[in-house]
Design a protein around this motif. Sequence first.
Motif, PDB file in Angstrom:
ATOM      1  N   LYS A   1     -12.185   6.989  -9.747  1.00 46.83           N
ATOM      2  CA  LYS A   1     -12.327   7.827  -8.570  1.00 46.83           C
ATOM      3  C   LYS A   1     -11.280   7.517  -7.504  1.00 46.83           C
ATOM      4  N   GLU A   2     -11.063   6.240  -7.207  1.00 48.69           N
ATOM      5  CA  GLU A   2     -10.102   5.883  -6.158  1.00 48.69           C
ATOM      6  C   GLU A   2      -8.697   6.332  -6.529  1.00 48.69           C
ATOM      7  N   ARG A   3      -8.317   6.121  -7.794  1.00 51.47           N
ATOM      8  CA  ARG A   3      -6.979   6.504  -8.233  1.00 51.47           C
ATOM      9  C   ARG A   3      -6.809   8.017  -8.201  1.00 51.47           C
ATOM     10  N   LEU A   4      -7.838   8.743  -8.655  1.00 49.78           N
ATOM     11  CA  LEU A   4      -7.741  10.200  -8.694  1.00 49.78           C
ATOM     12  C   LEU A   4      -7.721  10.790  -7.282  1.00 49.78           C
ATOM     13  N   GLN A   5      -8.490  10.208  -6.384  1.00 55.96           N
ATOM     14  CA  GLN A   5      -8.450  10.686  -5.002  1.00 55.96           C
ATOM     15  C   GLN A   5      -7.064  10.483  -4.406  1.00 55.96           C
ATOM     16  N   PHE A   6      -6.458   9.350  -4.716  1.00 57.39           N
ATOM     17  CA  PHE A   6      -5.110   9.090  -4.212  1.00 57.39           C
ATOM     18  C   PHE A   6      -4.118  10.086  -4.814  1.00 57.39           C
ATOM     19  N   PHE A   7      -4.198  10.333  -6.112  1.00 58.53           N
ATOM     20  CA  PHE A   7      -3.304  11.300  -6.747  1.00 58.53           C
ATOM     21  C   PHE A   7      -3.496  12.700  -6.154  1.00 58.53           C
ATOM     22  N   LYS A   8      -4.756  13.034  -5.876  1.00 57.55           N
ATOM     23  CA  LYS A   8      -5.031  14.353  -5.298  1.00 57.55           C
ATOM     24  C   LYS A   8      -4.388  14.460  -3.915  1.00 57.55           C
ATOM     25  N   TRP A   9      -4.508  13.391  -3.124  1.00 57.83           N
ATOM     26  CA  TRP A   9      -3.859  13.391  -1.804  1.00 57.83           C
ATOM     27  C   TRP A   9      -2.349  13.543  -1.954  1.00 57.83           C
ATOM     28  N   CYS A  10      -1.766  12.842  -2.914  1.00 57.77           N
ATOM     29  CA  CYS A  10      -0.310  12.931  -3.139  1.00 57.77           C
ATOM     30  C   CYS A  10       0.107  14.365  -3.447  1.00 57.77           C
TER      31      CYS A  10
END
Length: 977
Positions: free
Chosen positions: A239-248
């Motif tokens: 979840k944390e990694r995907l949220q970061f990728f989504k923000w990017c």
Amino acid sequence: MCRASGVVCISEVIMALTSSPEDHPFSNLIDSITNEKGEDGKYFNPLKLNDPRYEKLPLSIRILLEAAVRKCDGFYVKKEDVLAILDWQHQQGVAEVPFAPARVLLQDFTGIPAMVDLAAMRDAVAKYGEDPNLVNPKCPTDLIVDHALQIDFSKCAIQNAPNPGGGDSHSAKPPHRGSQCSGQRGCSKGVCSDLPSTSGKATSVQIENTPLLCPFHLQPVSEPETAVRNQEMELIRNKERLQFFKWCSKAFRNVNVVPPDFAAVHQVNLEYISRVVQESDGFLFPDSVVGTDSHTTMINGLGILGWGVGGIESEAVMLGQPVSLTLPKVVGCKLVGSISALATSIDIVLGITKHLRQAGIAGKFVEFFGPGVSQLSIPDRTTIANMCPEYSATVSFFPVDDVTLKHFKKTNFTEEKLEMMEAYLKAVKLYRGYQEQSEDPQYSEVVEINLGSIVPHVSGPKRPQDRVAVSDMKQDFLSCLSEKVCFKGFHIPPEKQETLVPFQHGGKEYQLAHGSVVIAAVISCTNNCNPSVMLTAGLLAKKAVEVGLAVKPYIRTSLAPGSGMVTHYLNTSGVLPYLSQLGFEVIGYGCATCVGNTAPLPETVVGAIKQGDLIACGVLSGNRHFEGRLCDCVRANYLASPPLVVAYAIAGTVSIDFERDPLGVNADGKPVFLSDVWPSREEVQHVEEHTVISSIFQDVGVRAEKGNKFWNNIDCSESVLFQWDPKSTYIRCPPFFSNLTKECLAPQSIDNAHALLFLGDKVTTDHISPAGSIARVSAAAKYLQSKRLTPREFNSYGARRGNDAVMTRGTFASIKLQNRFIGKTGPKTLHVPSGQTMDVFEAAERYQKDGIPLIILAGKEYGSGSSRDWAAKGPYLLGVKAVIAESFEKIHRNHLVGMGIIPLQFRPGETADTLELSGKERFSISIPQEIAPKQEITIKTSSGKTFKVTALFESEMDVAFYRHGGILRYVAQRMLQ
């Protein structure tokens, strides 16, 4: 999944092209093409240099030249660089030149530290009152999230399941077209679901107008529950990694994030991202790419220049810096002759790979030419290019030709795009035809391969390295019977070699002999990258059934696809029922015959083998076949391509000469030879292009249009700056920009440094920054435990590349590290002032608290192995200012410079031992304020020794990065100025 705002930043932060094309140093080369709609496409035309050397350049070098012309800015790319590339014949292997690729390709493990660095740079710029929106990748960047999915749930299991291909009946049963699967053989509640594939990804394939098939019964089923549950677990775990990728994907321009459950990175690169000819700001130019994976070379099969680089190099390219490379030698690989009718694509790929491996082409470009190239399909070419690491070439380049264009007509390219692509490539001489030898470039050397010399092989009977040409198979097997018991021999007395043993099976009498086939398994896990061999097997089965051939019912036959896509294209192309009729029915997805998961042979067959002490045979298209592995009574086993597995199953014996002996007889009693039923390459390629390729691109298009509901539902901030979560153990703001100043400070000498480590030869990036599991007694484990994580939650160093606290503690944490201070392997070192042995991180932390700078002493080939960015980032954060070694691996040397660590090389003939260094001295390194590339500098030790080393800066650009403290700080300071 579009790059946010679609803007291509041609000149934002770093000095690049001047704003007006007319001011460009090569503006006189600008030309234009007009399409049928009257639209103009501008481009830089190197032919207008009016230099005859251009048309003699290898086409891969022409792409380097075009990029240098287009990107010539007087700083990163100079006129001298253009002239050096143009003079390739004399400058190859000598001149260091820049290459600015059209785009960057990241997968998520390597992409996350790059994007974390950019997010941290935004914070640093904002801290000084500048607009953080200035921080964006300059080079278009695609990040594919393909390394996260794990198979947590599965309903269907095939471990030791009965083989539906064996038994008494081989009659074909048309698949029932019901609304859901009938729920037989392991399917619960009438719904079959995804199975683990050998790639570690779910095998679900959903293509428009094609129902999802139960892998056991090939019957339509509803959306699988298992795939949904696995995706949910993927979302929770990452979840944390995907949220970061989504923000990017929202925050950065020029960033395209391809979400999970879309496709693997190289598949996405080949089928979705690649353009062959790019267009930006009205200019056309060749597509090219660098990626953070060694198999990025696969893209060269499409005529797109690309190769793998390290993480820091990729970040540098993202920020506008070209890749620096020594102008490569180019080996021309001339393909001549006609491909043998029985040679499969795998035979050809492995045959070419073998020739190139023997040619000694390490570090060189390979470019294919000659009349034989047109016989290779695009999957053939991309597979050969994918094998680059196997024969140590940098790239294996196939120029665009008629076959390439024909391939793209089956993809998402419009007619207008294809017409413009062809017109541009022909205008700049990047399009190849192979009829006129006068068009052949001049190469550094030429390796000629006669495709006619590549013949089908099998491997056996006991070891995979013992290859046998199919044409010699009968004679070779007979010789194996006579030889003493060894790697190939069975020592069967001559009087017993003609033994025939009758037996009953299914109410009929059969006979077994030495060489009789009793197991035949088609396994696609080793053949997934090139579907032509599976289609060849299917088409052969179709022709065999149509002429009345069959497989004897006592032979244990099976088909174990490596993924659902294989089942899909075999079914869509119409060959699956014919494979089933010969007994090659889909048994599931997973390891089967290769690991001995074969249903027991009929007792009458086992009895006949034992009665005659027969050398019975197994034939499979897998990768393991040691004696007794398939079945304890089957002593001879051969690895073969899928169509040859089918052929030997029909023949019923390996003691056959396919050129002289028939496979069997038809209904009229006439002999049928293998050549009568073997499909032509043209036939296979037609089915491949019109069924497989088109359906794959249709699937990709549908996925791209539909998107991913999990990805779409992820919440993330809309802020310009990333909202770091202090509790996160996966994503953390790295301290690369701490103490950032607006002005570049003069290089500082390194005074009274201690050696953190005293290392020997061939210290690899795996030693420096391991990527595997996190040991429970390591410094990284102590940190994670302090965050209240249990060992089962540690995950791996690779998964935590976005957390500098973990990665720094993992630096030099390899259990294989040989530190001369300690005298045995392990992640320990000596804290010299106290004389204590401790973890490397703990020693570095103690040195930093005392304000003591650090160096590393090493031997030859420091930093060899994979190009891992944290192998330079980690030492930087440990406080290492310099590495003194006998020699460096080039990419790692670049990474050290990119992080502001100075690579220093002992003079020829000198080492730490010849200089009698113990490593326990204090080292003072005098660095001139106007340091220059390859300059000698002086080191003094506390023991009174003085010696000189060479600063391994290759260019003024390297010096500039070092003076600023690395590429990241360089870019940030330029913004602040």
